[in-house]
Design an enzyme around this catalytic site. Structure first.
Site, PDB file in Angstrom:
ATOM      1  N   ARG A   1       9.574 -18.087  12.059  1.00  0.00           N
ATOM      2  CA  ARG A   1       8.288 -17.883  11.242  1.00  0.00           C
ATOM      3  C   ARG A   1       8.132 -19.169  10.441  1.00  0.00           C
ATOM      4  O   ARG A   1       7.624 -20.177  11.045  1.00  0.00           O
ATOM      5  CB  ARG A   1       8.590 -16.704  10.336  1.00  0.00           C
ATOM      6  CG  ARG A   1       7.543 -15.764  10.437  1.00  0.00           C
ATOM      7  CD  ARG A   1       7.942 -14.399   9.666  1.00  0.00           C
ATOM      8  NE  ARG A   1       8.523 -14.620   8.178  1.00  0.00           N
ATOM      9  CZ  ARG A   1       8.564 -13.777   7.301  1.00  0.00           C
ATOM     10  NH1 ARG A   1       8.084 -12.520   7.467  1.00  0.00           N
ATOM     11  NH2 ARG A   1       9.465 -13.927   6.020  1.00  0.00           N
TER      12      ARG A   1
ATOM     13  N   LYS B   1       6.043 -11.458  -5.008  1.00  0.00           N
ATOM     14  CA  LYS B   1       4.992 -11.708  -4.030  1.00  0.00           C
ATOM     15  C   LYS B   1       3.893 -10.443  -3.844  1.00  0.00           C
ATOM     16  O   LYS B   1       4.531  -9.222  -4.219  1.00  0.00           O
ATOM     17  CB  LYS B   1       5.302 -12.234  -2.747  1.00  0.00           C
ATOM     18  CG  LYS B   1       6.128 -11.284  -2.062  1.00  0.00           C
ATOM     19  CD  LYS B   1       6.879 -12.141  -0.835  1.00  0.00           C
ATOM     20  CE  LYS B   1       7.576 -10.853  -0.103  1.00  0.00           C
ATOM     21  NZ  LYS B   1       8.640 -11.655   0.998  1.00  0.00           N
TER      22      LYS B   1
ATOM     23  N   MET C   1     -10.287  10.284   3.551  1.00  0.00           N
ATOM     24  CA  MET C   1     -10.347   9.116   2.568  1.00  0.00           C
ATOM     25  C   MET C   1     -10.077   9.447   1.083  1.00  0.00           C
ATOM     26  O   MET C   1      -9.299   8.924   0.465  1.00  0.00           O
ATOM     27  CB  MET C   1     -11.674   8.637   2.584  1.00  0.00           C
ATOM     28  CG  MET C   1     -12.059   7.477   1.684  1.00  0.00           C
ATOM     29  SD  MET C   1     -13.670   6.851   1.946  1.00  0.00           S
ATOM     30  CE  MET C   1     -13.935   6.131   3.201  1.00  0.00           C
TER      31      MET C   1
ATOM     32  N   TYR D   1     -10.568  17.087   9.345  1.00  0.00           N
ATOM     33  CA  TYR D   1     -11.097  16.523  10.146  1.00  0.00           C
ATOM     34  C   TYR D   1     -10.383  16.758  11.609  1.00  0.00           C
ATOM     35  O   TYR D   1      -9.021  16.706  11.585  1.00  0.00           O
ATOM     36  CB  TYR D   1     -11.563  14.891   9.896  1.00  0.00           C
ATOM     37  CG  TYR D   1     -12.282  14.590   9.024  1.00  0.00           C
ATOM     38  CD1 TYR D   1     -13.372  14.848   9.292  1.00  0.00           C
ATOM     39  CD2 TYR D   1     -11.905  13.808   8.004  1.00  0.00           C
ATOM     40  CE1 TYR D   1     -14.559  14.414   8.284  1.00  0.00           C
ATOM     41  CE2 TYR D   1     -12.970  13.680   6.800  1.00  0.00           C
ATOM     42  CZ  TYR D   1     -14.180  13.829   7.335  1.00  0.00           C
ATOM     43  OH  TYR D   1     -15.100  13.366   6.208  1.00  0.00           O
TER      44      TYR D   1
HETATM   45  C1  PLP Z   1       9.758 -11.143   0.915  1.00  0.00           C
HETATM   46  C2  PLP Z   1      10.993 -12.169   0.783  1.00  0.00           C
HETATM   47  C3  PLP Z   1      12.329 -11.797   0.349  1.00  0.00           C
HETATM   48  C4  PLP Z   1      12.437 -10.423  -0.261  1.00  0.00           C
HETATM   49  O1  PLP Z   1      12.744  -9.636   0.891  1.00  0.00           O
HETATM   50  P1  PLP Z   1      13.214  -8.166   0.569  1.00  0.00           P
HETATM   51  O2  PLP Z   1      13.673  -7.629   1.900  1.00  0.00           O
HETATM   52  O3  PLP Z   1      12.037  -7.454  -0.118  1.00  0.00           O
HETATM   53  O4  PLP Z   1      14.413  -7.967  -0.431  1.00  0.00           O
HETATM   54  C5  PLP Z   1      13.139 -12.933   0.125  1.00  0.00           C
HETATM   55  N1  PLP Z   1      12.815 -14.112   0.753  1.00  0.00           N
HETATM   56  C6  PLP Z   1      11.875 -14.268   1.681  1.00  0.00           C
HETATM   57  C7  PLP Z   1      11.608 -15.770   1.969  1.00  0.00           C
HETATM   58  C8  PLP Z   1      10.695 -13.371   1.431  1.00  0.00           C
HETATM   59  O5  PLP Z   1       9.754 -13.568   2.026  1.00  0.00           O
END
Ligand code: PLP
Length: 367
Positions: free
Chosen positions: A140, A42, A310, A262
């Site tokens: 979640r 993802k 930046m 800055y």
């Molecule tokens: C992102 C995610 C993972 C991978 O998690 P990591 O901590 O990066 O290994 C696995 N399962 C779900 C449902 C996720 O959202």
């Protein structure tokens, strides 16, 4: 992306080491002993390019991948082309998305009773594959365990579905001693038993290292494939996949008593030689890297001096003759682990990697 690693560049350079990725994959395959390793790609492969990451992991034997958004799934399906793989869509069947999910050949992870209903009615008259997410304590996404019980008592709701996988997600896997891990394991074991014909999956990267009880049929590592340790700290078994470097634009000598950057937050307490690098928060260096952050150059950590701008950062190179315009300094990589760089900025490897910006030029290393 350029094909060669050795390039002169005037911008930050993000090198993606595909051999390191394959090496980390092999470590996780061995650790998960027998369970399928289904990479999480993802957010464009944690910011490192989902097509490249998934392509290399497919070559290494991965046949299932996880994305979050529908657009990511569509893009990954296109990138994989005729390479057969299951792509799980973690967002599940969002309103109106069912036709596009089917068209892209994605397997939705159904997160609620309405999502089950949406996919089942879309499937009507046929049988479509799906994964089912049962929440075991993260609160979640996912059905509550009691909703899963309701579902198994009303199988017509699943009439046109083949639930091939049941998943849940650990909230505290990077803290092995956290009591929620065992609680989630117990709840998942019970809920998964409601679907004995499906495969079962609980562990992310951290979960893999919690031991075999957490492995079930499939594990879903993300961060540890990309070199982040399962405990949010560097792990010597894992290699750096991302290396972020930036060139020195200029060096200067700052007299004692003068400030840098800055807000004049840093004042030299002695004559200080400073290198100004062509990288800043617009490339993904966290602004919060000041005041604890550092870069790696010529065999040593070199502290950041003053605020991250930046486009620029300032680094202490007092007594470092090798610091010359054009020389590349490492911001994240084999010598400065992503977990350490992230911790110095009060964040995680996940956030650091996914925030490396498009301005950093991408280069691929390894086949
Ligand atoms: C992102 C995610 C993972 C991978 O998690 P990591 O901590 O990066 O290994 C696995 N399962 C779900 C449902 C996720 O959202």
């Amino acid at each position: 992306m350029s094909a060669k690693a050795a390039v002169v560049t005037d911008t930050a350079l993000l090198t993606l080491d595909l051999d390191a990725l394959a090496s980390n994959h092999a470590v996780l395959v061995a650790e998960a002993a027998g369970a399928e390793v289904a990479p999480a790609v993802k957010a464009d492969g944690y910011g490192l390019s989902a097509p490249l990451v998934a392509g290399r992991l497919w070559d290494a034997g991965a046949r299932s991948f996880y994305v979050a958004r529908l657009s990511e799934g569509v893009a990954l399906r296109r990138a994989l082309g005729d390479r057969v793989a299951t792509i799980y869509l973690l967002d599940g069947v969002t309103p109106g998305a069912a036709p596009a999910i089917e068209a892209a050949g994605l397997t939705p992870v159904l997160n609620s009773l309405p999502q089950v209903e949406a996919w089942n009615s879309h499937a009507r008259g046929r049988t479509l594959d799906a994964a089912l997410h049962i929440d075991t304590g993260m609160n979640r996404l996912g059905l509550r365990p009691e909703e899963a019980v309701v579902l198994t008592g009303a199988m017509d709701r699943l009439k046109f579905l083949n639930i091939s996988l049941v998943v849940s997600h650990l909230a505290c896997a990077s803290q092995p001693d956290h009591p929620l891990n065992a609680r989630q394991l117990a709840r998942f074991t019970e809920a998964a038993a409601l679907f004995p014909d499906a495969r079962h999956s609980l562990a992310n990267s951290g979960g893999i290292f919690l031991g075999p009880a957490y492995h079930f049929d499939q594990v879903r590592p993300g961060i540890s494939l990309y070199g982040g340790g399962p405990l949010d700290a560097p792990d010597p078994r894992l290699k750096a996949v991302a290396t972020l470097e930036a060139p020195i634009l200029q060096t200067r000598v700052v007299p004692r008593g003068e400030s840098i950057g800055y807000g004049a937050t840093f004042t030299a307490t002695q004559t200080t030689r400073v290198a100004i690098l062509a990288v800043g928060y617009a490339d993904g260096v966290p602004r919060a890297a000041h005041p604890r952050g550092a870069v790696w150059f010529d065999g040593a950590r070199r502290p950041l001096l003053g605020r991250v701008s930046m486009d620029l950062i300032a680094v202490d190179v007092t007594d470092c003759d090798a610091a010359r315009p054009g020389a590349m300094m490492q911001i994240v990589g084999p010598d400065l682990p992503v977990d350490d760089a992230a911790a110095a900025a009060g964040t995680t490897a996940y956030e650091l990697l996914t925030r490396i910006a498009p301005r950093a030029r991408r280069v691929i290393k390894g086949g």
